[in-house]
Design an enzyme around this catalytic site. Structure first.
Site, short mmCIF file in Angstrom:
data_model
loop_
_atom_site.label_atom_id
_atom_site.label_comp_id
_atom_site.label_asym_id
_atom_site.label_seq_id
_atom_site.Cartn_x
_atom_site.Cartn_y
_atom_site.Cartn_z
N ASP A 51 0.85 -1.19 0.00
CA ASP A 51 0.00 0.00 0.00
C ASP A 51 0.89 1.24 0.00
OD1 ASP A 51 0.92 0.23 2.64
OD2 ASP A 51 -0.84 -0.76 3.43
N ASP A 53 1.38 5.06 1.35
CA ASP A 53 0.96 6.08 2.31
C ASP A 53 1.47 7.43 1.84
OD1 ASP A 53 -0.36 4.46 4.35
OD2 ASP A 53 1.61 3.51 4.49
N ASP A 125 8.16 5.35 13.32
CA ASP A 125 8.77 4.40 14.24
C ASP A 125 10.25 4.09 13.96
OD1 ASP A 125 7.92 3.06 11.94
OD2 ASP A 125 6.66 1.61 12.99
P1 ATP Z 1 3.52 -2.60 5.65
O1 ATP Z 1 2.51 -1.79 4.90
O2 ATP Z 1 4.43 -3.40 4.85
O3 ATP Z 1 2.90 -3.34 6.76
P2 ATP Z 1 4.36 -0.02 6.60
O4 ATP Z 1 5.69 0.46 7.08
O5 ATP Z 1 3.77 0.63 5.41
O6 ATP Z 1 4.52 -1.56 6.40
P3 ATP Z 1 1.99 0.81 7.95
O7 ATP Z 1 1.34 0.24 9.14
O8 ATP Z 1 1.28 0.79 6.63
O9 ATP Z 1 3.37 0.06 7.82
O10 ATP Z 1 2.40 2.30 8.32
C1 ATP Z 1 2.86 3.25 7.38
C2 ATP Z 1 3.93 4.13 8.01
O11 ATP Z 1 3.39 4.84 9.12
C3 ATP Z 1 5.12 3.39 8.57
O12 ATP Z 1 6.08 3.14 7.59
C4 ATP Z 1 5.62 4.33 9.65
O13 ATP Z 1 6.37 5.38 9.08
C5 ATP Z 1 4.34 4.93 10.18
N1 ATP Z 1 3.80 4.18 11.33
C6 ATP Z 1 2.89 3.17 11.30
N2 ATP Z 1 2.60 2.71 12.52
C7 ATP Z 1 3.34 3.44 13.37
C8 ATP Z 1 3.49 3.46 14.79
N3 ATP Z 1 2.81 2.60 15.55
N4 ATP Z 1 4.35 4.36 15.31
C9 ATP Z 1 5.02 5.23 14.53
N5 ATP Z 1 4.94 5.24 13.21
C10 ATP Z 1 4.11 4.38 12.62
MG MG Z 2 1.92 0.40 4.61
#
Ligand code: ATP
Ligand code: MG
Length: 379
Positions: A51, A53, A125
């Site tokens: 996905d 963001d 994070d």
């Molecule tokens: P994936 O989509 O592969 O699970 P992702 O890194 O995109 O991994 P998401 O949960 O979609 O994870 O979150 C998007 C972004 O938002 C992360 O890359 C991070 O920068 C931020 N983020 C998400 N959750 C948190 C959190 N609990 N604390 C701080 N930052 C977060």
């Molecule tokens: Mg993501």
């Protein structure tokens, strides 16, 4: 502070068309806007992102003014979903500012202060998740050493791990997930903090953990994630009734094979496997006097599921499917040929059969013959 800027031309086919549209539209309206987080990390590693963001200087209200089919969601974090079809949306977040409002125990309760890109980075994070991409300039913007940490495959916290885990304990399970996903190591500070702070997961609302559980286990490396959660003492805060078992190992290996070959997976199967031993134990403890097998099975199942939902939410459809899988085990183990032909047409048969086969290949080798009977019958 000046960030590292690196020009990179990503293969445009790997970037979602709708995400591109959203970024370009917001930029045209005069706001700062970037692709951010997991999608940039994955593109840099050569994976196709799940996905995309988007982070912007526009407030949620300003974003909803630009896009007709959009709505503001979330309370703790207000985000905008821009709808492209009934099932597809692109998520847009306004830059967050540095300060958060926390409750007595350090957990974030409100977090809606808007900020700049620079402030937004420090709310993310891990450094590998803190990379931004400016589409018009084809430039990755890195304030936190994420590019380097990606190269050397290490998961480092942005800021102090102890504080950041206190703020949001879910980051501990995310750390394990990304370690496995990226085949990386955890920084020693992160490892130390998780071992000490694992118990903080007990404060997370069950509904939020449900979402996380799916991400933890519905991927090709779920067995490594599971071992990591055990090693760091996190699993018991997600599944306190679950203990190590060859049945779980066999199931997770099977899940990853299914995902690799494009077969469907359901969390019902996972929960049914994780809780099976506890269900059996409870069944054996119950007073058998004047009660039918079915009644006892229902009672044991309901008790175990109820206990589980105190940690991780299980939507009703999910718990009822878990019960179906369990109840059908007895039928699969004890039924005549006539009944068997009926059972095969039950919509839940396939899951219950898969469950039986995995049991026979792990904890219940005496069921091998039964499993073969059902395999043959379907041919
Ligand atoms: P994936 O989509 O592969 O699970 P992702 O890194 O995109 O991994 P998401 O949960 O979609 O994870 O979150 C998007 C972004 O938002 C992360 O890359 C991070 O920068 C931020 N983020 C998400 N959750 C948190 C959190 N609990 N604390 C701080 N930052 C977060
Ligand atoms: Mg993501």
């Amino acid at each position: 502070m000046n960030p590292v800027r690196q020009t990179i031309h990503f293969d445009k086919n790997l970037i979602d068309k709708d995400a591109l549209k959203v970024v370009n539209t917001i930029a045209k309206a005069g706001f700062e806007v970037y692709l951010v987080g997991g999608c940039i990390r994955d593109l840099l590693l050569g994976y196709k992102p799940k996905d995309f963001d988007i982070a912007t200087s526009a407030t949620p209200e300003q974003v909803t003014k630009i896009f007709k089919r959009s709505r503001i969601i979330g309370r703790r974090f207000r985000l905008v979903h821009i709808m492209f079809s009934a099932r597809k949306y692109i998520e847009v977040a306004t830059f967050r500012a540095g300060k958060v409002q926390t409750s007595g125990n350090g957990v974030i309760i409100r977090d809606n202060y808007y900020g700049t890109l620079y402030e937004d980075v420090f709310r993310r994070d891990f450094s590998v998740n803190g990379l931004y991409y400016d589409i018009t300039k084809s430039e990755v913007i890195d304030y936190v050493g994420g590019l380097e940490d990606l190269k050397s495959s290490v998961i480092k916290m942005i800021g102090n791990p102890t504080e950041r885990f206190e703020e949001d304990p879910v980051r501990m399970i995310r750390a394990i997930r990304f370690k496995v996903k990226l085949n990386a190591s955890l920084s020693p500070e992160i490892s130390k903090s998780i071992s000490k702070q694992a118990h903080l997961l007990a404060n997370i609302p069950p509904a939020r953990l449900y979402e996380e559980i799916i991400k933890l286990f519905h991927n090709e490396k779920s067995i490594e994630v599971y071992k990591g959660l055990l090693k760091f003492g996190l699993l018991k805060f997600l599944f306190s009734q679950t203990h190590e078992s060859s049945f779980i190992d066999a199931t997770l290996i099977n899940t990853s094979k299914r995902i690799q070959s494009g077969n469907s997976v359901t969390p019902a199967f996972l929960f049914a496997v994780f809780l099976w031993a506890a269900q059996n134990k409870r069944y054996n403890e119950l007073n058998k006097k004047n009660k039918s097998h079915i009644d006892l099975m229902i009672k044991a199942s309901e008790e175990i599921i109820k206990r589980q939902t105190q940690q991780v939410m299980m939507p009703r459809w999910l718990s009822s499917r878990v019960k179906d899988i369990w109840m059908m085990q007895y039928q699969l183990e004890n039924c005549n040929l006539k009944k068997a032909k009926e059972l095969i047409n039950n919509p839940r048969f396939r899951m219950a059969y898969d469950f039986l086969v995995l049991r026979s290949q792990s904890i219940d080798p005496d069921l091998k013959e039964k499993a073969e009977f059902w395999t043959t019958l379907q041919k």
